[in-house]
Scaffold this active site. Structure first.
Site, PDB file in Angstrom:
ATOM      1  N   LYS A 233      23.340  16.727 -21.936  1.00 60.31           N
ATOM      2  CA  LYS A 233      24.314  16.838 -23.026  1.00 60.31           C
ATOM      3  C   LYS A 233      25.602  16.108 -22.675  1.00 60.31           C
ATOM      4  O   LYS A 233      25.881  15.801 -21.515  1.00 60.31           O
ATOM      5  CB  LYS A 233      24.620  18.314 -23.325  1.00 60.31           C
ATOM      6  CG  LYS A 233      23.429  19.072 -23.896  1.00 60.31           C
ATOM      7  CD  LYS A 233      22.927  18.476 -25.204  1.00 60.31           C
ATOM      8  CE  LYS A 233      23.878  18.689 -26.350  1.00 60.31           C
ATOM      9  NZ  LYS A 233      23.367  18.108 -27.618  1.00 60.31           N
TER      10      LYS A 233
ATOM     11  N   HIS B 110      26.304  11.837 -29.076  1.00 59.08           N
ATOM     12  CA  HIS B 110      26.584  12.215 -30.465  1.00 59.08           C
ATOM     13  C   HIS B 110      28.078  12.075 -30.771  1.00 59.08           C
ATOM     14  O   HIS B 110      28.725  12.989 -31.268  1.00 59.08           O
ATOM     15  CB  HIS B 110      26.089  13.638 -30.751  1.00 59.08           C
ATOM     16  CG  HIS B 110      24.615  13.822 -30.560  1.00 59.08           C
ATOM     17  ND1 HIS B 110      23.674  13.254 -31.403  1.00 59.08           N
ATOM     18  CD2 HIS B 110      23.907  14.483 -29.611  1.00 59.08           C
ATOM     19  CE1 HIS B 110      22.462  13.570 -30.981  1.00 59.08           C
ATOM     20  NE2 HIS B 110      22.572  14.305 -29.901  1.00 59.08           N
TER      21      HIS B 110
ATOM     22  N   ASP C  90      24.418  18.604 -34.571  1.00 61.84           N
ATOM     23  CA  ASP C  90      25.069  17.839 -33.508  1.00 61.84           C
ATOM     24  C   ASP C  90      25.483  16.447 -33.976  1.00 61.84           C
ATOM     25  O   ASP C  90      26.138  15.711 -33.237  1.00 61.84           O
ATOM     26  CB  ASP C  90      24.196  17.753 -32.248  1.00 61.84           C
ATOM     27  CG  ASP C  90      22.814  17.190 -32.497  1.00 61.84           C
ATOM     28  OD1 ASP C  90      22.536  16.765 -33.643  1.00 61.84           O
ATOM     29  OD2 ASP C  90      21.999  17.182 -31.563  1.00 61.84           O
TER      30      ASP C  90
ATOM     31  N   TYR D  53      22.864  12.245 -23.863  1.00 58.65           N
ATOM     32  CA  TYR D  53      23.134  12.399 -25.291  1.00 58.65           C
ATOM     33  C   TYR D  53      24.646  12.531 -25.467  1.00 58.65           C
ATOM     34  O   TYR D  53      25.288  13.327 -24.783  1.00 58.65           O
ATOM     35  CB  TYR D  53      22.473  13.665 -25.850  1.00 58.65           C
ATOM     36  CG  TYR D  53      20.974  13.594 -25.978  1.00 58.65           C
ATOM     37  CD1 TYR D  53      20.359  12.687 -26.840  1.00 58.65           C
ATOM     38  CD2 TYR D  53      20.153  14.462 -25.258  1.00 58.65           C
ATOM     39  CE1 TYR D  53      18.977  12.630 -26.969  1.00 58.65           C
ATOM     40  CE2 TYR D  53      18.770  14.413 -25.373  1.00 58.65           C
ATOM     41  CZ  TYR D  53      18.192  13.496 -26.232  1.00 58.65           C
ATOM     42  OH  TYR D  53      16.823  13.448 -26.350  1.00 58.65           O
TER      43      TYR D  53
END
Length: 374
Positions: free
Chosen positions: A75, A96, A270, A94
């Site tokens: 994350k 986002h 997200d 990730y």
């Protein structure tokens, strides 16, 4: 290259970015891997297993960030990690960015090289590093939705598949991509009456061919969505625009069209969410209620099944991570268009158009090419 694997510290994030098998692959190709102690425990991988694979164990997250040239995570970094990130340090995870302006500005200010799993893209426009977690999240959306339809959890008190003589629940899936397809398959397997919507007729034709008889395909538009939510018991938000904010397909005023106890699961949360009233929640406090509608909006759903998720994710990320380690990010991105599309931020510049548009920040497409050939 020196690789760092910190322990994930986002609320209830139990995955780890690299398995012991992945460590062994990096070691075989001459790289040094540092893993924070206990980073893999919640995914079922012991410190001993990492050490036997050739990793060096470090006691703190600060130690890992300070020594690594490339950080591999699951994350995005959270606020407490921002000061640990060094200029020109490569982060592969990730991100986002389109759903978090503070994160975007923090990575620009830190001078990090941010290569995002979710925007690595193949020539056929598929997203190979998003697919495995989308598969997990799509399947989990039905598992969680079925649970929150139970009356003690403020749902309607409906069994997803019904029983003989009693009709099954009605499930509406918004989006026919990976998440939506997996959600529809799971809901259909439970025996629910499933409707899946998408804007692409070609995609709906494909889904109509492969889905069982209890799945109906309908073109997605405002009128059809309003009609469908009026009778749905469970709504799955599964819309994705790569690297950009998801559009709001269900607005606040549309909640009044739903019956009390309806459950909405916004898998797109997200990326900003496709249901206007959805804001990110955690596994610790996964739901909230607005206008008698139960909202499940956990932003890291696969973190609840970390063993499955970690294996699925690292199966996909490891080949790309090895390219970055073997060649460095500039050469790897110059030679691999898929990786190049994963570049979101470098040298304090936004390199991904969807992120630039989300926060009205200048887009520097030319910088990708300039850096990639140096």
């Amino acid at each position: 290259m020196i690789i760092g694997i910190p322990k994930e510290i986002k609320n209830n994030e139990n995955r780890v970015a690299l398995t012991p098998a992945g460590v062994a692959e990096f070691k075989k190709q001459g790289h040094i891997v540092y893993v924070q102690a206990s980073a893999g425990e919640n995914s079922g991988f012991s410190d001993k297993a990492y050490a036997e694979a050739g990793a060096e164990l470090l006691p703190t997250i600060e130690d890992v960030y300070s020594i690594a040239e490339m950080i591999i995570k699951v994350k995005e970094p959270i606020a407490s990690e921002y000061p640990l990130i060094k200029k020109d340090q490569l982060l592969f995870t990730y991100f986002h960015f389109a759903s978090s302006e503070p994160l975007t500005h923090a990575m620009i200010e830190r001078g990090a090289v941010c290569l995002a799993y979710e925007t690595v893209e193949k020539a056929d426009r598929s997203l190979p590093l998003l697919v495995p977690m989308s598969e997990v999240a799509g399947r989990m959306s039905i598992q969680e939705g079925a649970k929150y339809l139970e009356k003690p959890l403020k749902g309607k008190g409906i069994l997803l598949g019904g029983v003989p003589g009693v009709p099954p629940a009605k499930v509406l899936v918004l989006g026919g991509g990976i998440v939506g397809t997996q959600a529809a398959k799971m809901a259909a397997g439970f025996g629910a009456q499933v409707t899946i919507m998408d804007v692409s007729l070609a995609r709906l034709r494909y889904l109509s061919d492969v889905m069982p008889a209890n799945v109906t395909t309908i073109i997605s538009n405002h009128y059809n969505i309003r009609e469908a939510i009026a009778t749905a018991d469970l709504v799955i938000g599964a819309v994705l625009i790569p690297g950009a904010k998801a559009p709001h397909l269900i607005t606040r005023d549309m909640l009044k069209l739903m019956s009390p106890g309806t459950v909405v699961v916004d898998v797109a949360v997200d990326q900003g969410g496709c249901i206007e009233t959805c804001t990110p929640t955690t596994h610790e406090n996964p739901t909230f209620i607005i206008d008698d509608i139960v909202h499940y909006c956990v932003a890291n759903m696969p973190g609840a099944v970390p063993y499955t998720s970690t294996l699925a994710l690292t199966n996909a990320t490891l080949p790309y991570a090895l390219q970055l380690a073997n060649k460095g990010w500039q050469k790897a991105c110059a030679e691999n268009e898929e990786l190049k599309k994963g570049l979101n931020i470098a040298n304090g510049k936004i390199l991904y158009k969807g992120v630039a548009e989300a926060w009205n920040i200048p887009f520097h497409e030319e910088l990708v090419l300039e850096n990639a050939v140096n």
